[in-house]
Design a protein around this motif. Structure first.
Motif, PDB file in Angstrom:
ATOM      1  N   GLN A  13       1.060  -1.381   0.209  1.00 34.85           N
ATOM      2  CA  GLN A  13       0.348   0.388  -0.219  1.00 34.85           C
ATOM      3  C   GLN A  13       0.677   1.575   0.007  1.00 34.85           C
ATOM      4  O   GLN A  13       1.704   1.028   0.658  1.00 34.85           O
ATOM      5  N   GLU A  16      -3.618   5.650  -0.075  1.00 36.30           N
ATOM      6  CA  GLU A  16      -4.579   5.116   0.163  1.00 36.30           C
ATOM      7  C   GLU A  16      -4.780   3.690  -1.513  1.00 36.30           C
ATOM      8  O   GLU A  16      -5.306   3.340  -1.692  1.00 36.30           O
ATOM      9  N   LEU A  17      -3.494   3.464  -2.001  1.00 34.20           N
ATOM     10  CA  LEU A  17      -3.182   3.129  -3.143  1.00 34.20           C
ATOM     11  C   LEU A  17      -2.272   1.387  -2.467  1.00 34.20           C
ATOM     12  O   LEU A  17      -1.789   1.272  -1.845  1.00 34.20           O
ATOM     13  N   TYR A  29      -5.325  -0.392  -6.980  1.00 30.59           N
ATOM     14  CA  TYR A  29      -6.326   0.926  -7.139  1.00 30.59           C
ATOM     15  C   TYR A  29      -6.539   1.027  -5.782  1.00 30.59           C
ATOM     16  O   TYR A  29      -6.137   1.360  -4.916  1.00 30.59           O
ATOM     17  N   GLY A  30      -7.560   2.077  -5.842  1.00 28.66           N
ATOM     18  CA  GLY A  30      -7.254   3.330  -4.773  1.00 28.66           C
ATOM     19  C   GLY A  30      -6.741   4.717  -5.483  1.00 28.66           C
ATOM     20  O   GLY A  30      -7.069   5.203  -6.497  1.00 28.66           O
ATOM     21  N   ASP A  31      -7.294   5.923  -4.334  1.00 28.24           N
ATOM     22  CA  ASP A  31      -6.788   6.784  -4.509  1.00 28.24           C
ATOM     23  C   ASP A  31      -4.793   6.985  -3.997  1.00 28.24           C
ATOM     24  O   ASP A  31      -4.971   6.964  -3.006  1.00 28.24           O
ATOM     25  N   LEU A  32      -4.299   8.256  -4.329  1.00 27.03           N
ATOM     26  CA  LEU A  32      -2.789   8.319  -4.121  1.00 27.03           C
ATOM     27  C   LEU A  32      -2.882   9.729  -4.207  1.00 27.03           C
ATOM     28  O   LEU A  32      -2.857  10.491  -5.447  1.00 27.03           O
ATOM     29  N   ASP A  33      -2.972  10.580  -3.370  1.00 34.17           N
ATOM     30  CA  ASP A  33      -2.712  12.267  -3.385  1.00 34.17           C
ATOM     31  C   ASP A  33      -1.224  12.125  -3.141  1.00 34.17           C
ATOM     32  O   ASP A  33      -0.707  12.038  -1.697  1.00 34.17           O
ATOM     33  N   GLN A  43       6.839   9.299  -1.016  1.00 37.91           N
ATOM     34  CA  GLN A  43       5.218   7.904  -1.641  1.00 37.91           C
ATOM     35  C   GLN A  43       5.705   8.547  -3.529  1.00 37.91           C
ATOM     36  O   GLN A  43       5.565   6.786  -3.876  1.00 37.91           O
TER      37      GLN A  43
END
Length: 87
Positions: A13, A16-17, A29-33, A43
């Protein structure tokens, strides 16, 4: 860090990816800011390392092509007829 396409049990991980490893695919899948701060920089480095390893696996594909790989998606072909067990 995962070893892309090497096994069916690794995951990682980044923020949030979510990255799941399989022998025939890598699922992301997911989000990465990526914020413009120290955490975002770390990150981004992890993401860069992951994509570099995935690209290296493709470039070294002569090793990987020797494996017989099959995924559930490829095995679930609707044109295959099967016997109805209820008849």
């Amino acid at each position: 860090m995962i070893d892309p396409f090497a096994n069916n049990h690794q995951s990682m991980q980044i923020g949030e990816l979510i990255v799941e490893n399989q022998e025939d695919k890598v699922i992301i899948y997911g989000d990465l800011d990526l914020l413009f701060d120290e955490a975002g920089y770390e990150q981004a480095k992890q993401l860069h390392e992951l994509t570099t390893k995935v690209l290296q696996a493709f470039e070294n594909s002569d090793q990987n092509n020797k494996k017989t790989l099959s995924s559930k998606q490829e095995n679930d072909q609707p044109d295959n007829d099967i016997d109805n067990p209820f008849m």
